[in-house]
Enzyme design. Sequence first.
Site, PDB file in Angstrom:
ATOM      1  N   HIS A 184     -53.234 -62.056  28.961  1.00 23.08           N
ATOM      2  CA  HIS A 184     -53.153 -62.325  30.301  1.00 23.08           C
ATOM      3  C   HIS A 184     -54.434 -62.809  30.653  1.00 23.08           C
ATOM      4  O   HIS A 184     -55.415 -62.046  29.979  1.00 23.08           O
ATOM      5  CB  HIS A 184     -52.709 -61.783  31.123  1.00 23.08           C
TER       6      HIS A 184
ATOM      7  N   TYR B  78     -49.818 -66.443  28.367  1.00 22.96           N
ATOM      8  CA  TYR B  78     -48.616 -66.504  29.405  1.00 22.96           C
ATOM      9  C   TYR B  78     -49.136 -65.763  30.809  1.00 22.96           C
ATOM     10  O   TYR B  78     -49.877 -64.788  30.552  1.00 22.96           O
ATOM     11  CB  TYR B  78     -47.122 -66.248  28.791  1.00 22.96           C
TER      12      TYR B  78
END
Length: 314
Positions: free
Chosen positions: A290, A243
């Site tokens: 990430h 995400y």
Amino acid sequence: MQVCYRYCYLTMVTCVIMVCMYLVFLSPADELTEDICACKHCVRQQSRSTWFNELYDLSIPPLLTRENYMLSGDVYKYWKDLQKNTNEANYTEVVERLFSLFPDNEHYLDAGPARCRICAVVGNSGNLKGSQYGHLIDLHDFVIRINKGPTEGYEKDVGSKTTHRFIYPESAMDVDNTTHLVLSPFKILDMEWLISAFTTKNITRTYKKVRPSVNANRHKVMILHPAFIKYVHEIWLLKHGKYPSTGFLAIIFALHICDQISAFGFGADQYGNWYHYFEKTAYNLRTGAHSGSFEFDTMMQLYLEYKIQVFRGR
Ligand code: C5P
């Protein structure tokens, strides 16, 4: 003959450079700027590149309100899939409780020819150390900070003004009375934690121990819209990473609510190290959940297209 070839070649190169300079600096698109915002460059201005125009979607709401809280099937699925534990809390009920406590305003709908809102987004990179950017950062109308990035003791390099602080429960910190606390809800439990932090203080654990409370002005709390998180992840980051990082969410948030944006404290330092300016971080900030490098490359593309300024620090 050879002299002639060289002459033709040089003339061609000069022509190509002149055409490029015309397209970049002088084309009529610049004249439209004043209709869009009062700054020299306006982020909303149509770009010459299809890349930006295709990704930038002002119809996606950055912030959650009572009016826009309903999630379409695909947004709900995306958001549910981010959550490790299936939490049975009823989303509509949680939203009702949220807006009985926090403001339910449509923020930042004031874009127009009279507005020039200049924003600084300050990431937590170690490249801020010794940068002396503090004064420059504080000159911005909005200064958006992320997670636990402190100002106290680091004012020379990072400034002291904070208008917005992006957090999630596991990264929460206290803010002063004037600062907007902006929650990135990666799961429904994050919304429940926000409610608990301002009321019962009984949520002390998510997937790890979290602060039971946070000092902040309740009337300045904002919540990112799950559709915005999906948009940033799928459209801007092409699903890289599990995400988006809070920092990258803050950059795209700024693209939606500001007219000119400067980014400080993103990426590696001059030696290629990815760490925080306020601590020696053991884990690798470049990868993990990430995609630090894809996010940074996307920021550099925004920079190349004159959409943001990037200050690389030291
Ligand atoms: O590490 P943390 O998530 O608290 O940092 C805030 C943001 O700053 C990150 O989400 C990331 O976007 C950015 N950052 C960075 N390079 C670093 C450290 C942080 O780009 N070395």
